[in-house]
Scaffold this motif. Sequence first.
Motif, PDB file in Angstrom:
ATOM      1  N   ILE A 138       0.849  -1.189   0.000  1.00 59.54           N
ATOM      2  CA  ILE A 138       0.000   0.000   0.000  1.00 59.54           C
ATOM      3  C   ILE A 138       0.885   1.239   0.000  1.00 59.54           C
ATOM      4  O   ILE A 138       2.051   1.186   0.411  1.00 59.54           O
ATOM      5  N   PRO A 139       0.368   2.387  -0.468  1.00 60.21           N
ATOM      6  CA  PRO A 139       1.206   3.580  -0.545  1.00 60.21           C
ATOM      7  C   PRO A 139       1.723   4.049   0.820  1.00 60.21           C
ATOM      8  O   PRO A 139       0.998   4.058   1.809  1.00 60.21           O
ATOM      9  N   VAL A 140       2.986   4.439   0.822  1.00 58.25           N
ATOM     10  CA  VAL A 140       3.595   5.066   1.997  1.00 58.25           C
ATOM     11  C   VAL A 140       3.303   6.557   1.999  1.00 58.25           C
ATOM     12  O   VAL A 140       3.021   7.149   3.031  1.00 58.25           O
ATOM     13  N   ARG A 141       3.357   7.174   0.826  1.00 61.33           N
ATOM     14  CA  ARG A 141       3.190   8.618   0.720  1.00 61.33           C
ATOM     15  C   ARG A 141       2.853   8.974  -0.721  1.00 61.33           C
ATOM     16  O   ARG A 141       2.988   8.148  -1.633  1.00 61.33           O
ATOM     17  N   LEU A 142       2.407  10.211  -0.910  1.00 63.47           N
ATOM     18  CA  LEU A 142       2.296  10.782  -2.248  1.00 63.47           C
ATOM     19  C   LEU A 142       3.683  11.225  -2.668  1.00 63.47           C
ATOM     20  O   LEU A 142       4.314  12.046  -2.004  1.00 63.47           O
ATOM     21  N   SER A 143       4.196  10.668  -3.749  1.00 60.72           N
ATOM     22  CA  SER A 143       5.561  10.946  -4.183  1.00 60.72           C
ATOM     23  C   SER A 143       5.652  12.226  -5.005  1.00 60.72           C
ATOM     24  O   SER A 143       6.437  13.124  -4.690  1.00 60.72           O
ATOM     25  N   HIS A 144       4.865  12.309  -6.069  1.00 65.80           N
ATOM     26  CA  HIS A 144       4.940  13.484  -6.937  1.00 65.80           C
ATOM     27  C   HIS A 144       3.691  13.600  -7.792  1.00 65.80           C
ATOM     28  O   HIS A 144       2.908  12.651  -7.905  1.00 65.80           O
ATOM     29  N   VAL A 145       3.514  14.775  -8.364  1.00 69.32           N
ATOM     30  CA  VAL A 145       2.411  15.060  -9.278  1.00 69.32           C
ATOM     31  C   VAL A 145       3.011  15.583 -10.574  1.00 69.32           C
ATOM     32  O   VAL A 145       3.928  16.417 -10.553  1.00 69.32           O
ATOM     33  N   VAL A 146       2.511  15.083 -11.691  1.00 70.96           N
ATOM     34  CA  VAL A 146       2.953  15.546 -13.008  1.00 70.96           C
ATOM     35  C   VAL A 146       1.761  16.186 -13.706  1.00 70.96           C
ATOM     36  O   VAL A 146       0.670  15.612 -13.738  1.00 70.96           O
ATOM     37  N   ILE A 147       1.973  17.381 -14.235  1.00 73.16           N
ATOM     38  CA  ILE A 147       0.905  18.113 -14.911  1.00 73.16           C
ATOM     39  C   ILE A 147       1.227  18.262 -16.395  1.00 73.16           C
ATOM     40  O   ILE A 147       2.386  18.402 -16.790  1.00 73.16           O
ATOM     41  N   ASN A 148       0.188  18.198 -17.223  1.00 74.59           N
ATOM     42  CA  ASN A 148       0.313  18.550 -18.630  1.00 74.59           C
ATOM     43  C   ASN A 148       0.151  20.051 -18.780  1.00 74.59           C
ATOM     44  O   ASN A 148      -0.697  20.670 -18.120  1.00 74.59           O
ATOM     45  N   SER A 149       0.937  20.635 -19.659  1.00 68.08           N
ATOM     46  CA  SER A 149       0.887  22.080 -19.869  1.00 68.08           C
ATOM     47  C   SER A 149       0.937  22.399 -21.352  1.00 68.08           C
ATOM     48  O   SER A 149       1.744  21.825 -22.092  1.00 68.08           O
ATOM     49  N   ALA A 150       0.076  23.316 -21.783  1.00 68.26           N
ATOM     50  CA  ALA A 150       0.130  23.812 -23.156  1.00 68.26           C
ATOM     51  C   ALA A 150       1.228  24.852 -23.324  1.00 68.26           C
ATOM     52  O   ALA A 150       1.586  25.207 -24.446  1.00 68.26           O
ATOM     53  N   ASP A 151       1.758  25.342 -22.212  1.00 68.74           N
ATOM     54  CA  ASP A 151       2.859  26.307 -22.213  1.00 68.74           C
ATOM     55  C   ASP A 151       3.891  25.850 -21.170  1.00 68.74           C
ATOM     56  O   ASP A 151       4.057  26.469 -20.128  1.00 68.74           O
ATOM     57  N   PRO A 152       4.571  24.724 -21.424  1.00 63.41           N
ATOM     58  CA  PRO A 152       5.448  24.176 -20.396  1.00 63.41           C
ATOM     59  C   PRO A 152       6.623  25.073 -20.032  1.00 63.41           C
ATOM     60  O   PRO A 152       7.030  25.106 -18.869  1.00 63.41           O
TER      61      PRO A 152
END
Length: 312
Positions: A138-152
């Motif tokens: 089971i998850p220990v923690r939230l590691s990271h979030v990745v976002i899509n961007s039209a203007d990265p």
Amino acid sequence: MPDRLITHLRHVDLAVPDHAKQLAFYTGVWGLKPEHTDIGLTFLAAEGSPEQYVVRLRESDDKRIDLIAFGAASRADVDTLAGDLARDGVRLVTEPGDLRTPGGGYGFRFFDNEGRTVEISADVAVREHRTIEEGESIPVRLSHVVINSADPEGTRAFYERHLSFALSDTLMHPRMGEMMWFMRINAWHHSLAIARGPHPSLHHASFELRGLDEYMRGTGRVLRAGVEKIWGPGRHLAGNNTFSYFLDPSGNTMEYTTELETLDEDTWHPHVYDFSKPEVSDQWGTANAMNEFVAQRSFNDPDRGLFVAPPV
């Protein structure tokens, strides 16, 4: 070491059209624990994390990222960040004040350059948590979030300038150019990554498991539950972390990972990796090939909540 006031990633809040189905997935399959529930609103904790919750689900007709939340060390740092953002012309959603979400605390919200709502908070009560035991998948923690961007490029500049994120590594393609930027706010290789996409949306959220065995057990459990696998299992080069990507019932991509790299920030120099080389995407060679199908599934639906603050 960079001078920054943000300390870590707290949680990602999602608006979804079918709250009950999503809740069954995240609790019955993914391994999160519902800690606080209201009608159409659930706060989900990771058993090994001191954060009050790592995912919030809110029922809504509009599928969106409601919020990405980061921590700060003190109320003074929250006030400093809010003041600096306001002076720089960033649109605040709320002024600094006491939070009414589980764990309380002190924080504020603002829109980033593309209209996502971001929260910064301090003094949130620590959740009673425990050490995840050997074999618990089971998850220990939230590691990271990745976002899509039209203007990265603009999004990267926003998070670097206003929130002191630092670049860890970049993925590029010989024909398409630079495609993904891994950004950090502490020694973890990335807490946020920005992917070039056709529209702003969630690319994926990633959850750290205890170790390799637990990661593989978790991957197998989700597969046996009949959840659609997008990509994996494998090990990335950038970040050196393992990956297994699945689709939740609303079509959001969720990742199991482990062993995300920690960096010596004083000596680290960012790399540019060519992800057309198979060993960059997957050092092990065990995952299905990265192709247009995999990439398109991670584009997700356009975020329908840009520059509209969530109601909660």
